[in-house]
Enzyme design. Structure first.
Site, short mmCIF file in Angstrom:
data_model
loop_
_atom_site.label_atom_id
_atom_site.label_comp_id
_atom_site.label_asym_id
_atom_site.label_seq_id
_atom_site.Cartn_x
_atom_site.Cartn_y
_atom_site.Cartn_z
N ASP A 1 0.82 -1.22 0.00
CA ASP A 1 0.00 0.00 0.00
C ASP A 1 0.86 1.27 0.00
O ASP A 1 0.57 2.21 -0.75
CB ASP A 1 -0.97 -0.02 1.19
CG ASP A 1 -0.27 -0.17 2.54
OD1 ASP A 1 0.86 -0.70 2.58
OD2 ASP A 1 -0.85 0.24 3.56
N THR B 1 1.82 -8.01 -1.10
CA THR B 1 1.64 -8.01 0.35
C THR B 1 1.42 -9.43 0.84
O THR B 1 0.49 -10.10 0.38
CB THR B 1 0.42 -7.15 0.80
OG1 THR B 1 -0.10 -7.68 2.03
CG2 THR B 1 -0.70 -7.15 -0.21
#
Ligand SMILES: Nc1ncnc2c1ncn2[C@@H]1O[C@H](COP(=O)(O)OP(=O)(O)OP(=O)(O)O)[C@@H](O)[C@H]1O
Ligand SMILES: O=P(O)(O)OC[C@H]1O[C@](O)(CO)[C@@H](O)[C@@H]1O
Ligand SMILES: [Mg+2]
Length: 445
Positions: free
Chosen positions: A186, A214
């Protein structure tokens, strides 16, 4: 994904930014552009529905053609960039994740072998490599990246810590980079958006395309992030070891701490993969330590009943227990977490001792081992296909965009959409229900 959040989507949230008109014919040949639309393939003029059920779609009360949709990923007949003249950069940022090298290899292979793009620079050490303080970038060729998928980590290196978008765009300008691929989480994607915005402000036609990374699976609007399956598979091995220890000792208690800063997906999936766990603690479900339905009482009851107990805790669980203590932040500004694993170990130890229970506690923290391993076969396939989708998007001039997969189809997603919220385990959703069924732990929402 939260239904209300889904219902609030507008066409503006879903619009993909494009650098300009597509004028160059695609060099993809061998029938690669000739497929008809099918159950599995969405053609370039079609759209991918956001809603997965009739119930949600009909709650919108709009005609079918006004339902929210994503742009399909995949090759375009016309390109924005002339492949013969295109210069590409690749950077990996943030924490490690299985499959980073597979994505790098996939990008270089697709660019060189299908589009005929032969100038690919690997920027070193995350965004630091896009500044004058960074190391010299490295030329990437299909030969130089041939075997890198067999290694964990990233051959380019990575880092945390902010860099000035103006400085990074200046580096791209001086290096005459047309396309930058950012493989990151992010934070990295917010950085990619900043680079895309600064390029636009300066009138530089640079495509910035992300490949979302991620192990926590916390990026929204993506079925599952690459590397996640490998990471929870490795985590499940640690759980099995702890289970073996717990079962083999009288009063055996296994406590396994897993990564998962804000989202408990690794803990939830690794638990379901192991089928031995009596209690899972994740950031999204605030279960207290004390009380009849609390952690300590549940472990004590489990020990009484079956003679051993196994607990999995995600690192982000119970951070409120440390309220009032200053934890600081990492160089990217992410809050440093307090060690809930050791706290639980100590609390359990004191509680069981005070209760006069005969127990032996084994604490297992696989830590970085779950994210530094090479990608498994499933993730390897996914990485290659995501990389191909990212190259198709970039060559067609998409920018401030990430390549993702939604309901099994490749899509181009605007970066602001995937960074404005976070994917988390829904305490009322079917994944958490499966976990509750598997563990038999008290229900808290
Ligand atoms: N809002 C932002 N704007 C610009 N750059 C950012 C922003 N947030 C983070 N970055 C930069 O992106 C890079 C990676 O960020 P971060 O360390 O948070 O990891 P990440 O990409 O979120 O990955 P993960 O959390 O999965 O390890 C860092 O260099 C950081 O400075
Ligand atoms: O110690 P590092 O490298 O900063 O990374 C730790 C963090 O990275 C992640 O793996 C991904 O965000 C988190 O689960 C974890 O808290
Ligand atoms: Mg992050």
């Amino acid at each position: 994904m939260d239904t209300d959040e889904q219902l609030q989507l507008t066409p503006e949230h879903l619009a993909v930014r494009t650098l300009g008109e597509l004028t160059f014919p695609s060099p993809l040949d061998g029938g690669l552009l000739e497929r008809g639309e099918s159950m599995h393939y969405v053609g370039e003029h079609d759209r991918v529905l956001v809603d997965g059920t009739l119930g949600v779609a009909s709650r919108r009360g709009v005609p079918v053609e006004e339902l929210p949709t994503f742009e399909p990923g995949g090759p375009r007949r016309k390109l924005y960039f002339d492949p013969k003249k295109t210069k590409v950069g690749i950077v990996t940022c943030g924490g490690l994740c299985p499959g980073l090298n597979n994505v790098i290899r996939g990008l270089v292979g697709e660019l060189a072998e299908h589009y005929g793009v032969h100038s690919v620079l690997g920027f070193r050490d995350g965004y630091l490599g896009l500044t004058p303080l960074g190391a010299e970038p490295v030329e990437l060729t299909p030969e130089s990246v041939r075997w890198i998928n067999q290694q964990g980590g990233t051959v380019l290196g990575t880092s945390r810590g902010g860099q000035d978008p103006k400085v990074m765009v200046e580096t791209l300008r001086l290096r005459q980079i047309d396309v930058l691929f950012v493989i990151g989480g992010d934070g990295s994607l917010r950085g990619a958006q900043a680079i895309a915005d600064e390029s636009l402000r300066q009138g530089l036609p640079i495509a910035v395309v992300g490949v979302p990374k991620t192990i926590d699976n916390d990026i929204p609007w993506i079925d599952r992030s690459f590397g996640f399956q490998t990471a929870f598979g490795r985590a499940a091995e640690s759980i099995r070891s702890a289970a073996t220890e717990a079962r083999s000792h009288r009063g055996g208690v296994g406590l396994v701490k897993l990564m998962g800063r804000h989202s408990g997906f690794i803990a939830a999936y690794a638990t379901l993969a192991s089928d031995d766990v009596d209690l899972v603690l994740i950031p999204e479900v605030p279960m207290p330590l004390d009380g009849e339905r609390g952690v300590l009482a549940h472990v004590e009851r489990t020990l009484d009943r079956q003679g051993h107990a196994l607990i999995v805790v995600a690192e982000g669980y119970g951070q409120d227990m440390f309220a009032g203590t200053e934890g600081g932040a990492d160089p990217s500004g992410n809050a440093k977490l307090f060690d809930i694993g050791k706290k639980l170990r100590d609390e359990l130890g004191s509680h069981l001792t005070a209760a006069g229970t005969d127990f032996q506690l084994r604490y297992v923290d696989p830590g970085y081992a779950i994210r530094s391993v090479p990608a498994n076969s499933h993730d390897s396939v996914y990485c290659t296909r995501l990389a191909q989708a990212a190259v198709h998007a970039a060559m067609a001039g998409r920018t401030a965009t990430v390549a993702g997969r939604w309901h099994g189809r490749f899509v181009n997603l605007p970066i602001p959409l995937v960074t404005r919220t976070r994917n988390q385990v829904d305490p009322r959703g079917d994944l958490w229900l499966s976990v509750l069924e598997a563990t038999g732990q008290p229900v808290h929402v």
